[in-house]
Design a protein around this motif. Structure first.
Motif, mmCIF file in Angstrom:
data_model
loop_
_atom_site.group_PDB
_atom_site.id
_atom_site.type_symbol
_atom_site.label_atom_id
_atom_site.label_comp_id
_atom_site.label_asym_id
_atom_site.label_seq_id
_atom_site.Cartn_x
_atom_site.Cartn_y
_atom_site.Cartn_z
ATOM 1 N N PRO A 23 0.804 -1.227 0.000
ATOM 2 C CA PRO A 23 0.000 0.000 0.000
ATOM 3 C C PRO A 23 0.838 1.278 0.000
ATOM 4 O O PRO A 23 0.310 2.364 -0.188
ATOM 5 C CB PRO A 23 -0.825 -0.118 1.285
ATOM 6 N N LEU A 24 2.145 1.141 0.184
ATOM 7 C CA LEU A 24 3.037 2.306 0.194
ATOM 8 C C LEU A 24 3.519 2.704 -1.201
ATOM 9 O O LEU A 24 4.034 3.792 -1.393
ATOM 10 C CB LEU A 24 4.274 2.008 1.059
ATOM 11 N N VAL A 25 3.365 1.796 -2.181
ATOM 12 C CA VAL A 25 3.981 1.968 -3.494
ATOM 13 C C VAL A 25 2.948 2.269 -4.569
ATOM 14 O O VAL A 25 1.996 1.514 -4.763
ATOM 15 C CB VAL A 25 4.789 0.708 -3.875
ATOM 16 N N GLN A 26 3.177 3.361 -5.277
ATOM 17 C CA GLN A 26 2.312 3.732 -6.399
ATOM 18 C C GLN A 26 2.728 3.001 -7.675
ATOM 19 O O GLN A 26 1.898 2.544 -8.438
ATOM 20 C CB GLN A 26 2.374 5.243 -6.625
ATOM 21 N N ASP A 27 4.040 2.917 -7.915
ATOM 22 C CA ASP A 27 4.555 2.241 -9.103
ATOM 23 C C ASP A 27 5.970 1.752 -8.812
ATOM 24 O O ASP A 27 6.634 2.260 -7.910
ATOM 25 C CB ASP A 27 4.560 3.201 -10.298
ATOM 26 N N THR A 40 28.245 -11.270 -10.597
ATOM 27 C CA THR A 40 26.861 -11.620 -10.918
ATOM 28 C C THR A 40 26.003 -10.361 -10.859
ATOM 29 O O THR A 40 26.469 -9.293 -10.496
ATOM 30 C CB THR A 40 26.323 -12.697 -9.951
ATOM 31 N N GLU A 41 24.766 -10.503 -11.226
ATOM 32 C CA GLU A 41 23.815 -9.385 -11.175
ATOM 33 C C GLU A 41 22.834 -9.597 -10.035
ATOM 34 O O GLU A 41 22.489 -10.732 -9.696
ATOM 35 C CB GLU A 41 23.033 -9.288 -12.490
ATOM 36 N N TYR A 42 22.401 -8.476 -9.480
ATOM 37 C CA TYR A 42 21.385 -8.478 -8.432
ATOM 38 C C TYR A 42 20.249 -7.559 -8.864
ATOM 39 O O TYR A 42 20.473 -6.578 -9.575
ATOM 40 C CB TYR A 42 21.963 -7.970 -7.104
ATOM 41 N N PRO A 43 19.015 -7.864 -8.425
ATOM 42 C CA PRO A 43 17.912 -6.978 -8.785
ATOM 43 C C PRO A 43 17.997 -5.644 -8.046
ATOM 44 O O PRO A 43 18.427 -5.588 -6.894
ATOM 45 C CB PRO A 43 16.664 -7.764 -8.361
ATOM 46 N N ARG A 44 17.614 -4.583 -8.741
ATOM 47 C CA ARG A 44 17.527 -3.249 -8.140
ATOM 48 C C ARG A 44 16.145 -2.701 -8.486
ATOM 49 O O ARG A 44 15.744 -2.691 -9.641
ATOM 50 C CB ARG A 44 18.599 -2.327 -8.664
ATOM 51 N N ALA A 45 15.456 -2.230 -7.464
ATOM 52 C CA ALA A 45 14.102 -1.699 -7.654
ATOM 53 C C ALA A 45 14.104 -0.182 -7.573
ATOM 54 O O ALA A 45 14.834 0.415 -6.778
ATOM 55 C CB ALA A 45 13.164 -2.272 -6.595
ATOM 56 N N TYR A 46 13.287 0.415 -8.405
ATOM 57 C CA TYR A 46 13.009 1.852 -8.361
ATOM 58 C C TYR A 46 11.519 1.976 -8.079
ATOM 59 O O TYR A 46 10.710 1.386 -8.799
ATOM 60 C CB TYR A 46 13.365 2.515 -9.691
ATOM 61 N N VAL A 47 11.180 2.684 -7.034
ATOM 62 C CA VAL A 47 9.777 2.765 -6.635
ATOM 63 C C VAL A 47 9.307 4.212 -6.550
ATOM 64 O O VAL A 47 10.080 5.120 -6.282
ATOM 65 C CB VAL A 47 9.516 2.051 -5.290
ATOM 66 N N VAL A 48 8.019 4.376 -6.785
ATOM 67 C CA VAL A 48 7.352 5.670 -6.627
ATOM 68 C C VAL A 48 6.413 5.525 -5.438
ATOM 69 O O VAL A 48 5.420 4.787 -5.514
ATOM 70 C CB VAL A 48 6.554 6.057 -7.894
ATOM 71 N N PRO A 49 6.713 6.188 -4.331
ATOM 72 C CA PRO A 49 5.843 6.082 -3.167
ATOM 73 C C PRO A 49 4.600 6.955 -3.319
ATOM 74 O O PRO A 49 4.617 7.963 -4.020
ATOM 75 C CB PRO A 49 6.721 6.599 -2.027
ATOM 76 N N PHE A 50 3.531 6.527 -2.670
ATOM 77 C CA PHE A 50 2.334 7.370 -2.643
ATOM 78 C C PHE A 50 2.622 8.654 -1.859
ATOM 79 O O PHE A 50 2.176 9.721 -2.237
ATOM 80 C CB PHE A 50 1.156 6.627 -2.008
ATOM 81 N N ASP A 51 3.384 8.528 -0.771
ATOM 82 C CA ASP A 51 3.732 9.682 0.061
ATOM 83 C C ASP A 51 4.978 10.347 -0.524
ATOM 84 O O ASP A 51 6.099 9.866 -0.364
ATOM 85 C CB ASP A 51 3.993 9.231 1.494
#
Length: 86
Positions: A23-27, A40-51
């Motif tokens: 519920p904290l993440v818009q996208d 090796t590669e690791y996942p990296r996330a980019y998030v857009v918070p609602f707040d």
């Protein structure tokens, strides 16, 4: 004899869906980042918070990042955990 390395596949869409279920993440978008020391590669996330105040950094942003890490860690194997950056 040939040497084999065990490599795990991480589907970005799977992690994006998990992040967007919070519920904290818009996208969210997930890509990979190469780690030289581990070769090796690791996942990296980019998030857009609602707040949007979270984008200013500080304790609120750190709490947001911690909450999302726990969210992912509770749903996925360790090799699918995202690299933490603020």
């Amino acid at each position: 004899p040939p040497r084999f390395t065990l490599q795990f596949q991480v589907a970005p869409a799977e992690l994006e869906d998990s992040l967007c279920a919070s519920p904290l993440v818009q996208d969210a978008g997930v890509t990979s980042v190469y780690h030289d020391d581990h070769a090796t590669e690791y996942p990296r996330a980019y998030v857009v918070p609602f707040d949007k105040e979270i984008l200013q950094g500080g304790p609120k942003a750190e709490e947001f990042a911690h909450t999302l890490r726990k969210h992912i860690e509770g749903k996925h194997a360790p090799y699918k955990w995202c690299v933490p950056i603020l």
